[in-house]
Enzyme design. Structure first.
Site, mmCIF file in Angstrom:
data_model
loop_
_atom_site.group_PDB
_atom_site.id
_atom_site.type_symbol
_atom_site.label_atom_id
_atom_site.label_comp_id
_atom_site.label_asym_id
_atom_site.label_seq_id
_atom_site.Cartn_x
_atom_site.Cartn_y
_atom_site.Cartn_z
ATOM 1 N N TYR A 1 11.688 -7.594 16.208
ATOM 2 C CA TYR A 1 11.712 -7.290 14.777
ATOM 3 C C TYR A 1 12.962 -7.886 14.132
ATOM 4 O O TYR A 1 12.894 -8.531 13.075
ATOM 5 C CB TYR A 1 11.685 -5.776 14.580
ATOM 6 C CG TYR A 1 11.763 -5.311 13.151
ATOM 7 C CD1 TYR A 1 10.623 -5.254 12.355
ATOM 8 C CD2 TYR A 1 12.983 -4.897 12.598
ATOM 9 C CE1 TYR A 1 10.694 -4.813 11.047
ATOM 10 C CE2 TYR A 1 13.066 -4.460 11.290
ATOM 11 C CZ TYR A 1 11.916 -4.419 10.511
ATOM 12 O OH TYR A 1 11.998 -3.992 9.211
ATOM 13 N N SER B 1 0.798 -1.225 0.000
ATOM 14 C CA SER B 1 0.000 0.000 0.000
ATOM 15 C C SER B 1 0.829 1.271 0.000
ATOM 16 O O SER B 1 0.351 2.332 -0.386
ATOM 17 C CB SER B 1 -0.935 -0.005 1.205
ATOM 18 O OG SER B 1 -0.194 -0.012 2.407
#
Length: 248
Positions: free
Chosen positions: A158, A19
């Site tokens: 992460y 996106s």
């Protein structure tokens, strides 16, 4: 001498997390080169909708959470019906981290692992099963991070997911025996996305230590992704760092 045929350039690529940012840049670049592209993200942005309108015959866009296994697999089937068999996959969808490990909840750690590592592995398995089942070849590019290879505070979970995806890249390339080229690109820090975690002073320090003197941008990464998908290459099972030399 081996007569093993090279893996051809891809014709239909699925890009997750498309996106905005790097994902959107990859989709744009592939469409401009005549590749059919399927793109999904949790929220379809106006920018992605504009691309779908500009290339209506070559694009299939959807709102899908990558951790929703059934939804992601349903999207793959939609793409096959409309654009053809997916022979290229870019695993770009991921979420970041904004806390020191000692302050990160168990739920948040699980969410990061589910989104950044489990979901792409499950999606890759589904796409590869359908591709190999048809006797075809293809290419996979995993978008990881320099955090998978170097340590940075505030990014423990992460970093673990990105390092795990790099490791999976190598093993998958070995497992597939050349029928599918599997590589990862490991960008350095995108200033706009990481500044909330690292802070201005740490970002300035990273830029100062980088031989090129500049932070990584999506435009730095896109040509390598394009090469791995479209050019004749024997690169396989590699993690390619794109950070201006900041990690050397």
């Amino acid at each position: 001498m081996s007569d093993f045929a090279p893996v051809p350039p891809v014709s239909v690529v699925l890009v997750s997390g498309a996106s905005r940012g790097l994902g959107l840049a990859i989709v744009t670049d592939l469409l401009e080169r005549g590749v059919k592209v399927a793109a999904f993200a949790r929220t379809v942005t106006p920018e992605l909708e504009a691309l779908a309108s500009k290339y209506p015959e070559d694009t299939h866009v959807g709102s899908v959470d990558v951790t929703d296994e059934k939804a992601a697999q349903g999207f793959v089937k939609e793409v096959e019906a409309r654009l053809g068999v997916i022979d290229g996959l870019v695993n770009n969808a991921a979420i970041g981290q904004d806390s020191l490990h000692v302050h990160t909840s168990s739920d948040r750690i699980a969410q990061i692992i589910e989104t950044n590592l489990t979901a792409p592995l499950v999606l890759t398995r589904f796409v590869l099963r359908r591709l190999i089942g048809k006797g075809l070849k293809g290419r996979v590019v995993n978008v990881t991070s320099i955090c998978g290879q170097r340590g940075y505070q505030g990014l423990v979970a992460y970093s673990a997911t990105k390092g795990g995806l790099d490791a999976a890249t190598r093993s998958l390339a070995r497992e597939l025996g050349g029928r599918v080229l599997v590589n990862s690109v490991a960008p350095g820090f995108f200033a706009s996305e990481m500044s909330a975690v690292l802070g201005a002073s740490q970002l300035e320090s990273i830029a100062r230590r980088t031989p090129s003197g500049a932070m990584t941008t999506p435009d730095d990464v896109v040509p390598t992704v394009r090469m791995l998908l479209l050019e004749q290459t024997n690169i396989n099972g590699q993690s390619i760092v794109i950070d201006g030399g900041g990690s050397i």
